[in-house]
Design an enzyme around this catalytic site. Structure first.
Site, PDB file in Angstrom:
ATOM      1  N   HIS A  98       4.131   1.404   2.231  1.00 12.40           N
ATOM      2  CA  HIS A  98       5.308   0.689   1.740  1.00 12.40           C
ATOM      3  C   HIS A  98       5.990   1.492   0.632  1.00 12.40           C
ATOM      4  O   HIS A  98       7.220   1.623   0.592  1.00 12.40           O
ATOM      5  CB  HIS A  98       4.914  -0.684   1.190  1.00 12.40           C
ATOM      6  CG  HIS A  98       4.191  -1.555   2.156  1.00 12.40           C
ATOM      7  ND1 HIS A  98       2.893  -1.974   1.960  1.00 12.40           N
ATOM      8  CD2 HIS A  98       4.572  -2.083   3.345  1.00 12.40           C
ATOM      9  CE1 HIS A  98       2.514  -2.738   2.973  1.00 12.40           C
ATOM     10  NE2 HIS A  98       3.515  -2.813   3.828  1.00 12.40           N
ATOM     11  N   CYS A 152       1.979 -10.346  19.490  1.00 11.31           N
ATOM     12  CA  CYS A 152       1.154  -9.879  18.375  1.00 11.31           C
ATOM     13  C   CYS A 152       1.640 -10.559  17.108  1.00 11.31           C
ATOM     14  O   CYS A 152       2.780 -10.335  16.678  1.00 11.31           O
ATOM     15  CB  CYS A 152       1.227  -8.359  18.213  1.00 11.31           C
ATOM     16  SG  CYS A 152       0.385  -7.762  16.720  1.00 11.31           S
ATOM     17  N   CYS A 196       2.496  -7.985  14.283  1.00  9.81           N
ATOM     18  CA  CYS A 196       3.821  -7.369  14.400  1.00  9.81           C
ATOM     19  C   CYS A 196       4.935  -8.401  14.405  1.00  9.81           C
ATOM     20  O   CYS A 196       6.100  -8.052  14.222  1.00  9.81           O
ATOM     21  CB  CYS A 196       3.920  -6.558  15.697  1.00  9.81           C
ATOM     22  SG  CYS A 196       2.908  -5.084  15.771  1.00  9.81           S
ATOM     23  N   CYS A 235      -2.963  -5.019  20.685  1.00 10.58           N
ATOM     24  CA  CYS A 235      -1.721  -4.472  20.153  1.00 10.58           C
ATOM     25  C   CYS A 235      -1.940  -2.998  19.845  1.00 10.58           C
ATOM     26  O   CYS A 235      -2.936  -2.631  19.209  1.00 10.58           O
ATOM     27  CB  CYS A 235      -1.319  -5.216  18.875  1.00 10.58           C
ATOM     28  SG  CYS A 235      -0.050  -4.374  17.916  1.00 10.58           S
ATOM     29  N   HIS A 246      -1.935  -2.659  15.755  1.00 13.91           N
ATOM     30  CA  HIS A 246      -2.990  -3.283  14.953  1.00 13.91           C
ATOM     31  C   HIS A 246      -4.379  -3.206  15.578  1.00 13.91           C
ATOM     32  O   HIS A 246      -5.369  -3.506  14.921  1.00 13.91           O
ATOM     33  CB  HIS A 246      -2.639  -4.756  14.690  1.00 13.91           C
ATOM     34  CG  HIS A 246      -1.463  -4.945  13.783  1.00 13.91           C
ATOM     35  ND1 HIS A 246      -0.171  -5.061  14.260  1.00 13.91           N
ATOM     36  CD2 HIS A 246      -1.381  -4.988  12.438  1.00 13.91           C
ATOM     37  CE1 HIS A 246       0.658  -5.200  13.233  1.00 13.91           C
ATOM     38  NE2 HIS A 246      -0.038  -5.147  12.124  1.00 13.91           N
ATOM     39  N   HIS A 260       0.842  -1.193   0.000  1.00 15.94           N
ATOM     40  CA  HIS A 260       0.000   0.000   0.000  1.00 15.94           C
ATOM     41  C   HIS A 260       0.881   1.248   0.000  1.00 15.94           C
ATOM     42  O   HIS A 260       2.112   1.172  -0.136  1.00 15.94           O
ATOM     43  CB  HIS A 260      -0.989  -0.016   1.176  1.00 15.94           C
ATOM     44  CG  HIS A 260      -0.358  -0.141   2.536  1.00 15.94           C
ATOM     45  ND1 HIS A 260       0.493   0.797   3.057  1.00 15.94           N
ATOM     46  CD2 HIS A 260      -0.470  -1.121   3.487  1.00 15.94           C
ATOM     47  CE1 HIS A 260       0.878   0.437   4.269  1.00 15.94           C
ATOM     48  NE2 HIS A 260       0.320  -0.732   4.556  1.00 15.94           N
ATOM     49  N   LYS A 281      -3.110   5.181  11.209  1.00 14.18           N
ATOM     50  CA  LYS A 281      -1.982   4.765  10.378  1.00 14.18           C
ATOM     51  C   LYS A 281      -2.509   3.960   9.197  1.00 14.18           C
ATOM     52  O   LYS A 281      -3.379   3.097   9.346  1.00 14.18           O
ATOM     53  CB  LYS A 281      -1.020   3.902  11.195  1.00 14.18           C
ATOM     54  CG  LYS A 281       0.158   3.385  10.362  1.00 14.18           C
ATOM     55  CD  LYS A 281       0.858   2.240  11.039  1.00 14.18           C
ATOM     56  CE  LYS A 281       1.932   1.656  10.136  1.00 14.18           C
ATOM     57  NZ  LYS A 281       2.473   0.391  10.640  1.00 14.18           N
ATOM     58  N   LYS A 293      -3.379  -2.300   5.976  1.00 16.10           N
ATOM     59  CA  LYS A 293      -4.458  -3.202   5.564  1.00 16.10           C
ATOM     60  C   LYS A 293      -5.347  -3.570   6.754  1.00 16.10           C
ATOM     61  O   LYS A 293      -6.558  -3.659   6.638  1.00 16.10           O
ATOM     62  CB  LYS A 293      -3.861  -4.471   4.952  1.00 16.10           C
ATOM     63  CG  LYS A 293      -3.199  -4.238   3.592  1.00 16.10           C
ATOM     64  CD  LYS A 293      -4.206  -3.926   2.514  1.00 16.10           C
ATOM     65  CE  LYS A 293      -3.516  -3.778   1.166  1.00 16.10           C
ATOM     66  NZ  LYS A 293      -4.431  -3.394   0.098  1.00 16.10           N
TER      67      LYS A 293
END
Length: 540
Positions: free
Chosen positions: A29, A135, A138, A164, A167, A26, A315, A318
């Site tokens: 990255h 997690c 992560c 987490c 996430h 996405h 943030k 996905k």
């Protein structure tokens, strides 16, 4: 930061994180990868040896579970995503990486086993047990203080659910036999290194975060998992696979020839810059240097953390359903405008919000109006008044001297900010301030009016104005080549610069401000519009 060590023996070696292939890439990255591409292209434009590495992280529990959910093996899942999504996107975004490392490649796995075997032989790794929150997203054990309170369907047990912080999903409680790296022994050594190398971690906010974390004391690091098998087996105990982060971090060594090509390794290591997202800063600024210290290897010169791209205050990821595909934007704005926008609009190292409206406004104002229109106007006037042959400047005065001085300032500022400070926004702004100066110069000099003076003096003045503008564009093409290579190449072609100066890629930052490089007599042609109006793009 020094540009490089010794240009004859060392390369400017830049790495991105190797990205986790549980899904397609996405904007987040692509943001880091484009930044690394611009940085390395800039250093190539300096005439330096450069090596740019990116790649994919393919082991771990998350990928294993994702592959199982999709009815394929982990290797099949990784192969498909890398070949169908990751590599094609880097090609689409014009990323000029020199290597692409995959952690499932033999060149990586063999060397990783040698590295951890060496640490084990030195007594840096021991066997123990571990239990704690983990997690999977992560691929990281979490400290209890880091976790967020959660909620479940039953109010009575809501206090037992912990999330987490990245996430926002429940962590799992793991309890298993592990091998541990003696990370706790390296706290004082790391603090000493940070003090001696204040530029090692950037920006300052990231450095401060790491210092606070290490000053609180480090715990030994679990480096193996024994409850699943998708990973690199420990060479002395194949019931365990290496913790995915310990595996992944070593890509920076294995791709550089560690253990396989001593000459190549000597040229590339230590890395000049590790570019990372701020959420993986601790791995790169604490665990990684400690492992290198234990192995007796030099530490990288810098770890630079970029901020997060935000959508609606979250943030971009996905898991948060805010992952936007880069192609969604390049289809509308174009690849070079995409590369421009994120580095121009968001100061590197800070969080920044993506906005379709802001992108549209900057495209129209800065790219189409300021830059693209300047290139079109100059080419059109050279074609109209001098039959496409660039005239010589024979009547230069203070106005032209001001443009030449403005270029020198822009080059000096952009080179420092982009090449040294990784302040991409500041460096790009310096170049576009020069573009605005040239636009202002044309507005003040009014070549369309001067053209009506058919005297020798009038024509000499007209020639000087248009040469000055074209020469400014010559320099601008070189300065923008690392950022917008396709656009810069179109401008270079339009100016007819290759015939007299050679390829755009061969031009250097050191000579770009040398005024008068574009030869008189160059054939200037009005090519395609560099940045079409967005409504026109939509109609194409």
């Amino acid at each position: 930061m020094a540009a490089t060590a010794d240009h004859d023996t060392s390369a400017f070696y830049v790495t991105t994180p190797i990205y986790y292939v549980n899904d397609r890439p996405h904007l987040g990255h692509a943001y880091t990868t484009v930044a690394g591409d611009v940085l390395t292209r800039w250093h190539r434009q300096r005439g330096e040896k450069v090596w740019y590495l990116t790649g994919t992280d393919e082991h771990g529990q998350k990928i294993m579970r994702t592959a199982e959910a999709n009815g394929v093996t982990p290797q099949e899942w990784c192969d498909k995503l890398v070949e169908d999504a990751w590599k094609p996107l880097w090609q689409h975004l014009d990323i000029a990486n020199d290597d692409f490392i995959r952690t499932t490649e033999q060149r990586h796995t063999d060397r990783v086993q040698e590295f951890v075997q060496d640490l084990h032989d030195k007594g840096e790794i021991y066997k123990g047990g571990y239990e704690g929150p983990y997690c999977v997203g992560c691929e990281e054990y979490k400290l209890p203080a880091e976790l967020l309170p959660g909620a479940t369907d039953t109010a009575s047990d809501s206090n037992d659910v912990k999330l987490c912080p990245i996430h926002k999903k429940p962590v799992e409680w793991l309890e298993e036999e592990n091998y541990f790296f003696r990370l706790s022994a390296y706290g004082p050594k790391l603090l000493e290194f940070y003090a001696a190398n204040p530029d090692f971690i950037a920006p300052a906010s990231a450095r401060n975060e790491v210092l606070r974390f290490v000053e609180q004391g480090l715990q030994d690091l679990s480096i193996s998992r024994s409850t699943f098998d998708w990973g690199i087996p420990l060479p002395w105990d194949e019931k365990h696979v290496l913790y995915v982060w310990v595996d992944a971090l070593q890509n920076y060594l294995t791709a550089a020839g560690y253990g396989a090509d001593p000459e190549r390794f000597a040229e590339l290591w230590p890395a000049s810059v590790h570019l990372v997202g701020k959420d993986i800063l601790r791995f790169h600024a604490v665990i990684w240097p400690a492992m290198l210290m234990a192995a007796g290897l030099p530490l990288p010169q810098r770890v630079v953390a970029n901020g997060w791209l935000m959508v609606g205050g979250e943030k971009m990821s996905k898991s948060n359903l805010t992952g936007i595909a880069p192609q969604d934007l390049t289809a509308h704005f174009g690849v070079d405008a995409y590369r421009y926008y994120f580095l121009r609009a968001i100061p590197f190292g800070t969080d920044g919000s993506f906005s379709w409206e802001d992108f549209t406004a900057r495209y129209t104002s800065e790219l189409a109006n300021d830059f693209g229109n300047l290139a079109s106007r100059v080419a059109a006037m050279v074609g109209k008044y001098f039959d496409r042959s660039l005239p010589a400047a024979t009547a230069a005065g203070p106005a032209e001297q001001a443009v030449a001085e403005g270029l020198a300032t822009a080059v000096q500022t952009a080179d420092r900010k982009i090449g040294e400070e990784l302040d991409f926004a500041g460096g790009i702004a310096a170049v576009f301030e020069f573009v605005k100066q040239v636009n202002g110069y044309l507005t003040e000099q009014e070549p369309w009016k001067v053209a009506k003076d058919e005297s020798a003096a009038g024509q000499a003045r007209l020639a000087t104005i248009l040469y000055t503008a074209a020469e400014a564009l010559r320099a601008t093409a070189v300065l923008l080549n690392p950022l917008m290579p396709a656009t810069a190449e179109k401008l270079w072609d339009s100016l007819g610069a290759e015939a007299g100066l050679g390829a755009l890629a061969d031009q250097t930052i050191a000579t770009v401000a040398d005024w008068g490089r574009l030869p008189a007599g160059s054939t200037v042609t009005k090519g395609e519009i560099l940045f079409p109006r967005l409504e026109e793009k939509a109609a194409l």
